[in-house]
Scaffold this active site. Structure first.
Site, short mmCIF file in Angstrom:
data_model
loop_
_atom_site.label_atom_id
_atom_site.label_comp_id
_atom_site.label_asym_id
_atom_site.label_seq_id
_atom_site.Cartn_x
_atom_site.Cartn_y
_atom_site.Cartn_z
N CYS A 1 -14.08 -93.21 1.57
CA CYS A 1 -12.60 -93.24 1.97
C CYS A 1 -12.04 -94.40 2.08
CB CYS A 1 -12.48 -92.30 3.29
SG CYS A 1 -13.20 -90.64 3.14
N ASP B 1 5.51 -87.87 -0.53
CA ASP B 1 5.29 -87.31 -1.77
C ASP B 1 5.10 -88.26 -2.89
OD1 ASP B 1 4.35 -85.44 -3.37
OD2 ASP B 1 6.38 -84.98 -4.24
N HIS B 2 4.11 -88.45 -3.53
CA HIS B 2 3.93 -89.24 -4.56
C HIS B 2 3.95 -90.45 -4.15
CE1 HIS B 2 3.98 -85.61 -7.26
NE2 HIS B 2 3.42 -86.28 -8.07
N HIS C 1 -7.74 -93.51 -2.94
CA HIS C 1 -8.26 -92.32 -3.51
C HIS C 1 -6.78 -91.50 -2.93
CE1 HIS C 1 -9.62 -91.92 0.37
NE2 HIS C 1 -9.74 -90.59 0.35
N HIS D 1 -4.17 -92.69 -0.35
CA HIS D 1 -4.46 -93.29 0.80
C HIS D 1 -5.73 -93.96 0.81
CE1 HIS D 1 -6.66 -90.53 3.56
NE2 HIS D 1 -7.14 -90.29 2.39
N HIS E 1 -4.81 -86.99 -2.08
CA HIS E 1 -5.23 -85.70 -1.76
C HIS E 1 -3.79 -84.96 -2.09
CE1 HIS E 1 -8.76 -86.52 0.37
NE2 HIS E 1 -8.27 -87.59 1.24
N GLU F 1 -6.00 -81.85 4.43
CA GLU F 1 -6.26 -82.67 3.62
C GLU F 1 -6.93 -82.28 2.61
OE1 GLU F 1 -7.17 -87.23 5.22
OE2 GLU F 1 -9.04 -86.45 4.73
#
Lengths: 135, 135, 135, 135, 135, 135
Positions: free
Chosen positions: C34, C80-81, C40, C15, C42, C125
């Site tokens: 960010c 996810d992913h 980047h 994100h 998480h 996070e």
């Protein structure tokens, strides 16, 4: 260049520490409350380590999807939600101590992993009590 | 007398598993959802181990303030909150698998740590998937 | 008699914190690193809490197999992913801060869980930065 | 067949890093805030590893009840809720760095564990800073 | 819409449980080994919770960079690597139990956080012993 | 001023989910592999919360040595290394789901803790599946 990849898994099982050829008194003396004839149980947390060379093309040491399936077939399916003493043939004549469970798991995985890799098993019986076996 | 000191660090990054010289279909087949062209990401947790002799005078193996700064310069500054594929030169021609990231980190640290020490790197891509590299 | 059952899940995503209607300079000023345009990512760790009455017959508050499937369908499959900004419609006009992601997840789960239950979401996070949303 | 069994323990203690033969200024320069003359403290978390052969009869590498008692006598009783500099003779002329504490613990355990076993000590001073000593 | 954001921090400190107006015998009787006159210590792990409304524009409940600085100024700087009894004015006439430390931290943070927010403090003295204070 | 103190404990036990008045088929259908007639087991991790006023004189909410003993008598002694279905009277006619175990523990503790305190129980059946009960 040699590196180790680790993959975690877990299973829940009942067991008791017990030798059939010992008297109840001796089982109680050596194994204490772990010898309870009605069983007790644990959440076993497993870390499987595979050591070898990283493939130049993929950047993978081993395909983790394949490793995950092998762990599922060799560890989770036969051991999860089972009574180790009663339902798992590996422990028919083998006391299911955390040491012996780790060795059984290592042997099961070793025969499924290519000879170019080393295999290690870290097995937590509780967060405070665990073993490492490297063959 | 030889001992290992460990220091933890962490960084968050985006990446995708991908080879430019492969077709999209082959990238998808080998790397699955990790090959998503829009990237995904991880909280990478790092443990750096330094092995050597403890200094008799200070009782330190290595000054952790110095080690912390080296990790900051060689790992956190270049990798934290970055897209590994796009923004980090080390991965220009190297697939950023957790294996390769660990090797890159080890190489970066190795050249900054005195030859009297051994260096190891444990890198968690997730709490369930991690590698150890010792050179 | 009221009780809360918790079930953990996790997903990895890329994100960036970003408002399209702001200048790059303002995005940078407010969201710092960010806001990196290359993204980047998480490992998001999720704990879903369901509060209600325990069923006298089964001793279950809710069937966890059903809850697990709902979490899979509403959270893991869509997130996810993935790149949250680019690939997830919920964040088309919503900045994917951990606060907003938790609210999105809560809304998705709330509509799938019976009205006799309360729903809460705890979303990590990073291990050091997390939120709780209870609606 | 060789295997390692690990047992966890913990103790809380005060300490300061300090050499009596150094000036206050030099202690401050080298040890920083860890040299505070009024002391600070830690929750030390310990993992003791015992490597050896598994006993065919019991399936135990070592009786953990015995190991637990040895750790209690050699580590917890002398170190828990103590000021390491002032109250523990081992540190009378030895700076209580985490390196030196690990070596002291290893020496104490080594002399109590049979020669057929290897001993290792992992000691966490904080969750982010720890050492391993294997003799 | 109300949500809580949590931020972790930590500090290491020495302390003893002790009332100056009690005899040594009474201190020993009530506080046990925690009353050791030479002090012992802990790694205190802190989770600060801020409850309020999420800002529609930023998607932030509170800017975590600001919160991190407030925690640094009000908790880490005054308490880290300190002897709580001797060096921290808040405990001049207050026994530094984990309960009282949590209340002191809450009071310090409360006066720095805007009135539109609720504040909570979770403080771990050890991984096995912790408190929550919400004012 | 109201605060909550938490104390951790743990026990290992075997159980099966099962209603005697149901057919084997129905037990299997509703409880799945958790209904295995040979039992399975878990490491149950417990956090007991006690809410009340902090005593001005001691700085304690409750004496943790006393609380620790109560947990030992009411939870660890009757449940640790036991088969919950077979050996624990509380589950003679009560299915030992994690929900029901938490309620049993809460009831046992509630009657031993003074009425000036509130009691809560957080019980982990696995690290991924847990409940909170507050009465």
């Amino acid at each position: 260049m040699s590196l180790t990849v680790y993959r975690s898994a877990h299973f829940n099982a009942a067991h008791r520490l017990f030798r059939e050829d010992w008297s109840d008194a001796k089982n109680k003396e050596i194994f204490g409350k772990c010898s309870n004839p009605h069983y007790h149980g644990h959440n076993y947390e497993l870390e499987v380590g595979i050591t070898g060379a990283v493939d130049d093309e993929t950047g993978f040491l081993i395909d983790l999807k394949i490793l995950k399936n092998i762990i599922k077939e060799e560890v989770e399916n036969p051991l999860d939600h089972k009574n180790l003493n009663v339902e798992v043939a590996d422990f028919k004549d083998l006391n299911p101590t955390v040491e012996n469970i780790a060795v059984v798991i290592w042997n099961r995985l070793r025969k499924r992993i290519g000879a170019e890799y080393d295999v290690s098993v870290k097995l937590f019986e509780t967060p405070r009590n665990f073993v490492v076996y490297t063959g």
